[in-house]
Design a protein around this motif. Structure first.
Motif: not given
Length: 394
Positions: A49, A66, A70, A72, A213, A215, A279
């Protein structure tokens, strides 16, 4: 490498390419999703993650893995998601792309920008890719200083006469336009009208409830095999980047110092040029929904709006990226500098790796997100490897 998720029969090449991204191309934690004609055919994730957790290679040992949900920071891949908002407003008759920006936002007429059209703003032709006085991260995120700064900024060229990538200023240009038309912030409008009703995992302005959630992202040195538009291999781009007075450097440094992308305040900021969080499944699902390629058969764009999204408004020498680029209304279009899947594709890469796009001819919605931000600007080799694998599956 422990790859999670699934691929439909015939799309095994995408899984192979995803594995290679970790084994050869330096990915730490990443996910890829693909929809074809409304059916999810690829949904894969692997690694850690947090980018630091994958520093041992191939996803690394240690660090939280991950997971399926997850998310980002995807940097400029946010621009393609944000473009949904003005095009839907246009589709609903609330925004005229041929109207002057000043018709909705009178203060924008200053500094030689009175003739700038809405379509110029969306296609990086508005003439304000940089600021004479960069904003601090706090000013960039406050919802006021950015709009005031771009409205007061003297145009660097006659709006509409040329194009240059508005890397950071696009946030305040688009946010203020949407606010003036709808009375809502762009993140609010997107959540209420687009992503929320469809359960799409993407946010411009991360809600506090979703923080766990997300990362941590970070820079990585790409392998020598890496390709794409970077500052290192092209001498003219490298020289422009090294010159603090160049438009290239100033465009990316419109926020100084650079914001910490792992800071909760940055993640909560509604910056549609650079701070979207999502995601791979959310990114791919959004592009699928634009085409009507969703499992419930609904579509966001009419066929006319989908064609408009892929219509070239800017092409040729880019005054900021110093290569030839192509843009539609809010979308980067397929070109040698930024390959997507075909000339019909429209979408947007994120500096460092992420990519989302739709291909109407193939019925494809594609999304790739990573926490390992390489030095690529447009054509990251990991994303391109996955795109080629999708093409081979078709």
């Amino acid at each position: 490498m422990n790859i999670q998720g699934e691929v439909a029969e015939g799309f095994e090449a995408v899984r192979d390419a995803f594995v290679r991204n970790f084994e050869v191309l330096g990915d730490r934690g990443a996910a890829v999703a693909v929809y074809r004609d409304g059916r999810k055919v690829v949904d894969l994730w692997a690694g850690t993650k947090d980018v630091e957790g994958g520093a041992g290679g191939a996803g690394g040992a240690g660090g939280e893995p991950w997971a399926a949900g997850t998310a980002q920071v995807v940097r400029s891949a946010t621009k393609g998601v944000a473009a949904v908002v003005p095009l839907l407003l246009h589709q609903r008759g609330l925004l005229d792309l041929d109207a002057p920006v000043g018709a909705y936002w009178p203060e924008f007429k200053a500094g030689g920008k009175e003739r700038a059209l809405v379509r110029d703003l969306l296609a990086h032709r508005a003439g304000v890719p940089a600021l004479d006085v960069p904003l601090t991260p706090a000013e960039a995120a406050d919802g006021l200083a950015g709009a005031r700064a771009v409205a007061e900024q003297q145009a660097f060229w006659e709006p509409g006469s040329a194009h240059g990538y508005h890397a950071q200023t696009y946030s305040w240009l688009l946010s203020e336009l949407v606010l003036r038309v709808t009375g809502a912030s762009i993140g609010q409008w997107l959540a209420q009208e687009v992503t929320g009703p469809r359960g799409l995992e993407f946010w411009i302005g991360l809600p506090e409830a979703e923080t766990a959630r997300v990362g941590r992202v970070g820079p990585v040195d790409p392998p020598q095999t890496a390709g794409g538009l970077r500052t290192r291999p092209r001498r003219n781009v490298s020289e422009a980047w090294a010159d603090p007075s160049s438009l290239t450097r100033r465009a990316f440094a419109a926020i100084t110092p650079l914001a910490d992308e792992n800071d909760p305040e940055f993640r909560a900021a509604e910056l549609p040029a650079s701070a979207g969080i999502g995601t791979a499944r959310g990114l791919a699902g959004l592009y699928a929904a634009l085409l009507g390629d969703t499992e419930d058969g609904t579509r966001l764009f009419t066929p006319e709006t989908a064609r408009l999204a892929g219509t070239e408004l800017s092409s040729g020498p880019d005054r900021v990226l110093v290569v030839n680029t192509r843009f539609g209304p809010g979308y980067m279009l397929h070109s040698p500098a930024s390959p997507l899947m075909s000339p019909a594709s429209f979408g947007h890469p994120g500096r460092g790796g992420s990519l989302g796009f739709a291909d109407p001819e193939a019925g494809i919605g594609f999304g790739y997100v990573t926490n390992a931000h390489a030095k690529s600007v447009t054509a990251d080799p990991r994303a391109q490897s996955l795109v080629r694998a999708v093409q081979s599956a078709l």
